[in-house]
Each structure stands twice: as structure tokens, then as C-alpha cells.
Write an enzyme that holds these catalytic residues in place. Structure first.
Site, PDB file in Angstrom:
ATOM      1  N   HIS A  57      36.949  75.307  43.614  1.00  0.00           N
ATOM      2  CA  HIS A  57      36.534  76.580  43.022  1.00  0.00           C
ATOM      3  C   HIS A  57      36.470  77.689  44.072  1.00  0.00           C
ATOM      4  CE1 HIS A  57      35.641  74.127  39.593  1.00  0.00           C
ATOM      5  NE2 HIS A  57      34.661  73.487  40.212  1.00  0.00           N
ATOM      6  N   HIS A 219      36.652  73.466  35.258  1.00  0.00           N
ATOM      7  CA  HIS A 219      37.299  72.195  35.611  1.00  0.00           C
ATOM      8  C   HIS A 219      38.462  71.890  34.665  1.00  0.00           C
ATOM      9  CE1 HIS A 219      32.999  71.885  36.757  1.00  0.00           C
ATOM     10  NE2 HIS A 219      33.498  71.388  37.868  1.00  0.00           N
TER      11      HIS A 219
END
Length: 333
Positions: A57, A219
């Protein structure tokens, strides 16, 4: 799959080596267990702030370690929560005697492992407060969570809480500021393509060239619906409508508007999305008092974007404007 990596199994270790080499003046990278800590930690008398979660991320969370933001970040494997041990070590490394705040995105593994680490730290006489971030309005529960997911609003919580800690607030006050931001921030994202996790080597889900997943997770979790592609104004409207209704935001509000890229969307497109969002807010007489555009909470190489709105008051504006010096966010110093 073509990626700039050495080995799919060592991507996090190799990336941490690069972080250490690139930002030696700002931070230190500790390995075995892995965490990133600001160069001057621990700062005596200051509340330490620790966040973390699965890698993939970036720049969240390691890119936000430094003066005025995080004191430490704990990276897990790609899209996988870090274990309690490195969280505990990071907590100890930033404890300057004023306690430590854990900022935790609402994913089951993150919540459980930070909770265990907090218990262990408290057994060593370190005061710990925890704030769980759940700003995603897309779905109530997902593959990874019980309750709403923590997504791009996390960056705003980390910046504003970091400024509160830097000005000398105590642990209870810093935690209260973080919770106030979380209560007033809402986000929602979309995906045009799926991310490719290095050790998997294939896209994490199937989506055609003419489809868009609305309400995607960071995700690659499913969102609210999959639709046929439409021009950006329609897509941005689909993200903003549930955000505006959820809090709800009104014409009396000043807001911070964040348009966040998911990793593979160029700034050219993100600014077009920002313009579309700004148009909607103008129509509703909602005032954009602060702005942020770029890649801050990504999903590896996913093409897509998220929109975040934070309702501001004078104190939150001042804390947002306060100086910050990290690898990925810096102004005022």
C-alpha cells in the site's frame, strides 16, 4: 508478470533496504523484526505514534514516518498483517515516556495483532491507546474485516494525530484527536484493473477491459457492484454520493478532499477525477478548504482511485497545516 523485483519472496526485505538507503536522514530501518522508525526516536516526553499493516500500500505506512506524523511503521508481508513481535518492538522503540498511540486499519489480522502487542507493551509499563480506522463506506463487512474497512482516511488520521503529538498533547488528547478525525472522514474507491501480488504472479481477480468495480477494497476485495465503464464524471458521482450521504456532509461544511490513486493511475487522470469531485461539491455548496491528490494508499499496481472527504473544524485545519517531514508528505519545515 514483469516487475522490478529480485525475488517474489524477498520483495518486502528488498524494499526496506531501498527505504533505508534513500531516507537515512529521516528514518532508520530495523530488521528481524522489521519496522521503520524516525531517525530521532524515541523523542523524550512526546507521545509516540505507531501504525502498520500489510505491505503493498506504499507509501502507507513507512512513507509517513518522520517529524510531525508517524514515529514508526510496521510492514507485514504483502497484503498480510504484521505479527505482534515487530509491533511490540516498534512500540518500545518510540516510547519516550509519554505513551504510544497505535493507529490500526480495521482488518481482522491488524486489529488482533496490534491488540496483542499493546497488551505486551502495557505489561512492560508502556501506556498504549489504540484507534481503529474504518472510513470506507462501500461495504459493512468484507473478506478481511468485521465492520467497515480502513482505507485512505488513515493518512489523514496519521497526519493530524502526528501534529497533535508534535505540539505536545498527551496520550489521551492525541487519541481523542485521532478518533475525531476517524468519526468525520469517509472514503470509497473503484478499480479498473486488478493488482498482481508478486508471489502469486497473476491478477488477484478477473475484470474485463470494459468493467469497473465500485467500492473495491485496498487488497482487491469485492465492492458494492461491478458496472460497465462510463466517463469519469459518472464514476466519481458513484463514489461521492454514498460518502456525502453517510456522514452526512452539508452545505455548511468545510472539507478536505483527497483523491488517492491505487498505484497504476497517472496523476493526469487523478486531477481529472479531482475536478469532477470538486464540481459535485460546488453544486452542493460544500467548501473545499484543503486538498490532496496523489498516490498515498495504494494496492500494488491496481488502476483505480478512491475519494476521501474529511469534515474540518478550525483545530483540524491547523493540525493539517502544521509542518510535516516524511518521505511521502512534507511541508512547512
Amino acid at each position: 508478470m514483469k516487475k522490478l523485483i529480485r525475488d517474489p519472496q524477498t520483495v518486502v526485505h528488498d524494499a526496506l533496504a531501498g527505504v533505508a538507503a534513500a531516507h537515512a536522514g529521516l528514518l532508520r530501518v530495523q530488521t528481524d523484526p522489521d519496522y521503520v522508525v524516525r531517525a530521532d526516536a524515541p523523542v523524550r516526553g512526546k507521545v509516540g505514534i505507531v501504525s502498520g499493516g500489510g505491505s503493498g500500500h506504499e507509501p502507507l505506512h513507512g512513507g509517513f514516518v518522520g517529524w510531525g506524523m508517524l514515529d514508526a511503521a510496521v510492514p507485514g508481508p504483502v497484503f498480510t498483517s504484521p505479527t505482534p513481535d515487530p509491533i511490540l518492538e516498534a512500540t518500545k522503540a518510540v516510547d519516550g515516556g509519554a505513551g504510544v498511540l497505535h493507529i490500526v486499519k480495521n482488518y481482522t489480522g491488524d486489529v488482533l495483532n496490534f491488540e496483542t502487542a499493546a497488551d505486551l507493551a502495557q505489561a512492560e509499563d508502556i501506556a498504549v491507546e489504540t484507534v481503529v480506522i474504518d472510513d470506507d463506506v462501500a461495504v459493512k463487512d468484507s473478506l478481511y474485516t468485521a465492520g467497515r474497512r480502513g482505507v485512505a482516511g488513515t493518512v489523514l488520521v496519521e497526519k493530524i494525530a502526528g501534529a497533535a503529538a508534535e505540539r505536545g498533547d498527551d496520550l489521551a488528547q492525541v487519541a481523542a484527536i485521532a478518533r475525531r478525525v476517524n468519526e468525520n472522514v469517509r472514503s470509497m474507491g473503484l478499480a479498473l484493473t486488478a493488482p498482481v501480488v508478486p508471489h502469486a504472479g497473476v491478477p488477484s481477480f478477473d475484470i474485463s477491459d470494459h468493467e469497473v468495480e465500485i467500492g473495491i477494497g485496498i487488497h482487491g476485495e469485492p465492492g458494492r457492484e461491478r458496472i460497465e465503464w462510463e466517463p469519469v464524471d459518472g464514476l466519481v458521482g458513484r463514489l461521492l454520493e454514498p460518502i456525502l450521504e453517510d456522514l452526512p456532509f452539508t452545505s455548511s461544511d468545510d472539507v478536505l478532499l483527497l483523491v488517492n490513486g491505487m498505484g497504476a493511475t497517472p496523476l493526469l487522470e487523478l486531477y481529472i477525477a479531482y475536478d469532477a469531485a470538486a464540481s459535485v461539491l460546488r453544486e452542493r455548496n460544500i467548501q473545499i478548504a484543503r486538498s490532496l491528490v496523489g498516490n498515498f494508499v495504494t494496492s500494488l499496481d491496481m488502476a483505480g482511485a478512491s475519494i476521501t472527504l474529511l469534515r474540518l473544524d478550525d483545530e483540524l485545519k491547523a493540525l493539517w497545516d502544521a509542518p510535516v517531514e516524511t518521505a511521502a508528505l512534507r511541508w512547512g519545515r
